[in-house]
Design a protein around this motif. Structure first.
Motif, mmCIF file in Angstrom:
data_model
loop_
_atom_site.group_PDB
_atom_site.id
_atom_site.type_symbol
_atom_site.label_atom_id
_atom_site.label_comp_id
_atom_site.label_asym_id
_atom_site.label_seq_id
_atom_site.Cartn_x
_atom_site.Cartn_y
_atom_site.Cartn_z
ATOM 1 N N ALA A 1 48.034 6.479 -2.107
ATOM 2 C CA ALA A 1 48.868 6.340 -2.917
ATOM 3 C C ALA A 1 50.781 5.621 -2.459
ATOM 4 C CB ALA A 1 49.623 7.660 -3.783
ATOM 5 N N GLY A 2 51.238 6.393 -2.438
ATOM 6 C CA GLY A 2 52.909 5.998 -2.112
ATOM 7 C C GLY A 2 53.116 6.677 -0.374
ATOM 8 N N SER A 3 51.843 5.883 0.120
ATOM 9 C CA SER A 3 52.136 7.038 1.468
ATOM 10 C C SER A 3 53.117 5.677 2.692
ATOM 11 C CB SER A 3 51.181 6.745 2.342
ATOM 12 O OG SER A 3 51.036 7.136 3.662
ATOM 13 N N SER A 4 53.985 6.087 3.171
ATOM 14 C CA SER A 4 54.350 4.899 3.160
ATOM 15 C C SER A 4 54.040 5.030 5.847
ATOM 16 C CB SER A 4 55.618 5.098 3.290
ATOM 17 O OG SER A 4 56.370 6.556 4.028
ATOM 18 N N LEU A 5 52.233 5.607 5.060
ATOM 19 C CA LEU A 5 52.682 5.653 6.658
ATOM 20 C C LEU A 5 51.266 4.797 7.095
ATOM 21 C CD1 LEU A 5 51.908 9.899 7.530
ATOM 22 C CD2 LEU A 5 53.712 8.120 9.033
ATOM 23 N N PHE A 6 51.718 3.835 8.273
ATOM 24 C CA PHE A 6 50.507 3.084 8.788
ATOM 25 C C PHE A 6 50.247 3.501 10.761
ATOM 26 C CE2 PHE A 6 49.202 -0.716 11.059
ATOM 27 C CZ PHE A 6 48.661 -1.180 9.995
ATOM 28 N N SER A 7 48.595 3.664 10.638
ATOM 29 C CA SER A 7 48.118 4.147 11.270
ATOM 30 C C SER A 7 48.124 2.543 12.763
ATOM 31 C CB SER A 7 47.313 4.931 12.099
ATOM 32 O OG SER A 7 46.106 4.857 13.602
ATOM 33 N N LEU A 8 48.274 2.235 13.641
ATOM 34 C CA LEU A 8 48.387 1.117 14.348
ATOM 35 C C LEU A 8 47.161 0.823 15.825
ATOM 36 C CD1 LEU A 8 51.971 1.047 16.438
ATOM 37 C CD2 LEU A 8 51.225 -0.161 14.312
ATOM 38 N N SER A 9 47.090 2.687 15.289
ATOM 39 C CA SER A 9 45.544 2.836 16.506
ATOM 40 C C SER A 9 43.944 2.927 15.304
ATOM 41 C CB SER A 9 45.654 3.928 17.274
ATOM 42 O OG SER A 9 45.266 5.600 15.775
ATOM 43 N N GLY A 10 45.021 3.492 13.972
ATOM 44 C CA GLY A 10 43.021 3.383 13.018
ATOM 45 C C GLY A 10 42.951 2.217 12.249
ATOM 46 N N GLY A 11 44.893 1.544 12.515
ATOM 47 C CA GLY A 11 44.510 -0.066 11.896
ATOM 48 C C GLY A 11 45.072 -0.001 10.548
ATOM 49 N N GLY A 12 45.019 1.230 9.451
ATOM 50 C CA GLY A 12 45.821 0.714 8.554
ATOM 51 C C GLY A 12 46.294 2.039 7.792
ATOM 52 N N GLY B 1 48.554 11.479 7.503
ATOM 53 C CA GLY B 1 49.211 10.565 9.103
ATOM 54 C C GLY B 1 49.439 11.820 9.993
ATOM 55 N N PRO B 2 49.973 13.110 9.632
ATOM 56 C CA PRO B 2 50.059 13.685 11.244
ATOM 57 C C PRO B 2 49.556 14.041 12.282
ATOM 58 C CG PRO B 2 50.899 14.824 8.787
ATOM 59 C CD PRO B 2 49.591 13.909 8.820
ATOM 60 N N ASP B 3 48.192 13.476 11.966
ATOM 61 C CA ASP B 3 46.874 14.044 12.691
ATOM 62 C C ASP B 3 46.583 12.808 13.265
ATOM 63 O OD1 ASP B 3 46.696 16.675 11.747
ATOM 64 O OD2 ASP B 3 45.022 15.991 10.902
ATOM 65 N N LEU B 4 46.727 11.932 13.608
ATOM 66 C CA LEU B 4 46.976 10.220 13.785
ATOM 67 C C LEU B 4 48.396 10.225 14.895
ATOM 68 C CD1 LEU B 4 45.498 7.993 11.255
ATOM 69 C CD2 LEU B 4 44.158 9.155 13.199
ATOM 70 N N ALA B 5 47.608 9.894 16.089
ATOM 71 C CA ALA B 5 49.282 9.513 17.048
ATOM 72 C C ALA B 5 49.231 7.695 16.523
ATOM 73 C CB ALA B 5 48.602 9.512 17.991
ATOM 74 N N ALA B 6 50.557 7.261 16.998
ATOM 75 C CA ALA B 6 50.953 5.888 16.862
ATOM 76 C C ALA B 6 51.086 5.208 15.288
ATOM 77 C CB ALA B 6 50.164 4.521 17.354
ATOM 78 N N SER B 7 52.260 6.196 14.846
ATOM 79 C CA SER B 7 51.750 5.513 13.239
ATOM 80 C C SER B 7 53.180 5.002 13.686
ATOM 81 C CB SER B 7 51.482 6.983 12.197
ATOM 82 O OG SER B 7 50.339 7.827 11.926
ATOM 83 N N GLU B 8 53.399 4.330 12.190
ATOM 84 C CA GLU B 8 54.691 3.571 12.022
ATOM 85 C C GLU B 8 54.809 4.104 10.070
ATOM 86 O OE1 GLU B 8 55.972 0.398 13.456
ATOM 87 O OE2 GLU B 8 55.271 1.751 15.382
ATOM 88 N N ARG B 9 56.255 3.978 10.368
ATOM 89 C CA ARG B 9 56.842 4.499 8.861
ATOM 90 C C ARG B 9 56.984 3.417 7.776
ATOM 91 N NH1 ARG B 9 56.753 8.975 5.734
ATOM 92 N NH2 ARG B 9 56.568 10.536 7.536
ATOM 93 N N PHE B 10 56.065 2.713 7.085
ATOM 94 C CA PHE B 10 56.310 1.327 6.297
ATOM 95 C C PHE B 10 56.149 1.373 5.340
ATOM 96 C CE2 PHE B 10 52.490 -2.173 5.526
ATOM 97 C CZ PHE B 10 53.557 -2.840 5.341
ATOM 98 N N ASP B 11 57.156 0.550 4.517
ATOM 99 C CA ASP B 11 57.087 0.924 2.930
ATOM 100 C C ASP B 11 56.491 0.109 2.145
ATOM 101 O OD1 ASP B 11 61.079 -0.291 1.228
ATOM 102 O OD2 ASP B 11 58.632 0.063 0.289
#
Ligand SMILES: [Zn+2]
Length: 257
Positions: free
Chosen positions: A163-174, A181-191
């Protein structure tokens, strides 16, 4: 040892000894080939200006003791405008750097040559304000060919609609949903709006990308994300990409580097 033909793009030139040059090439089958061009730096070299970076060339090579040796070179497309313009040159350097790292690491993939060729083609001819869009498209497409196609439509942890999530996991690749979100390391905010544009870039040809009209803010967001993504998954430092971030930061709508 008989000479053999090789179609390739010159990615980089490195000086060797007094007058020779080592060429890093991406061959049409996607392999990286290192070849020496003897006497290239002598005045009146028989290779003339045909072995400059980003040139698309047809070579004759033979196998030497340490490197392949260039015996003849014919230009297919010199891509000369990429060496004459500061912004185009900086963008083309990203292409050369990323292709070199990806092709070295992975198995040879002829699509990498095709992507590189098509990207250099549009970088040479596009409107200057489209350069960052093309660089972003190249980054996401080359990563997809390398096995890292970003998942943009479902949470990479639970497969739900992000949905409207603005999180992207670098390690998870998407993208990740707000619950995971909070469980995954290396997450970036992304519009989330930029996410849709990334999908557009993935499904467009380079010629279409060059004609596209993606808002500068979205291109900036996609660039920042892809820069982190590439940096996370390619172990070597990409100096050309770092440099390009500085160049692109002066573009309209890019208030962050
Ligand atoms: Zn989730």
């Amino acid at each position: 040892m008989p000479a053999y033909p090789l179609r390739a793009i010159v990615l980089r030139k490195t000086k060797l000894g007094e007058t020779d040059v080592i060429l890093d090439l991406i061959a049409s089958d996607g392999r990286i080939v290192r070849a020496v061009a003897k006497g290239l730096r002598k005045p009146g070299s028989r290779f003339g200006g045909r072995l400059e970076p980003y040139s698309d060339v047809e070579l004759l090579l033979h196998t030497g003791r340490t490197f392949e040796v260039v015996t003849e070179a014919r230009t297919v497309d010199p891509h000369a405008a990429l060496r004459e313009d500061y912004d185009r040159q900086a963008a083309a350097a990203v292409v050369a750097d990323v292709l070199d790292k990806i092709a070295l690491e992975g198995q040879s993939d002829p699509r990498l040559f095709g992507l590189g060729d098509a990207t250099l083609e549009v970088l040479e001819t596009c409107a200057v304000d489209r350069l960052p869009t093309i660089v972003v498209a190249f980054l996401v497409k080359s990563m997809a060919m390398h096995g890292y196609r970003p998942e943009l439509d479902a949470c990479v942890a639970c497969a739900s609609d992000p949905a409207g999530s603005s999180l992207f996991s670098l390690s998870g690749g998407g993208v990740v949903c707000e619950a995971c979100g909070p469980d995954l390391a290396a997450s970036e905010r992304f519009d989330p709006a930029a996410r849709a544009w990334l999908n557009v870039l993935l499904s467009s040809t380079m010629a279409e990308v060059a004609q596209s009209d993606i808002p500068a803010e979205a291109v900036r967001d996609c660039f920042a994300l892809m820069r982190s993504f590439v940096g996370y998954h390619l172990p070597a430092r990409l100096r050309a990409l770092d440099f390009y971030a500085g160049v692109a930061a002066s573009a309209p709508g890019w208030d962050v580097g």
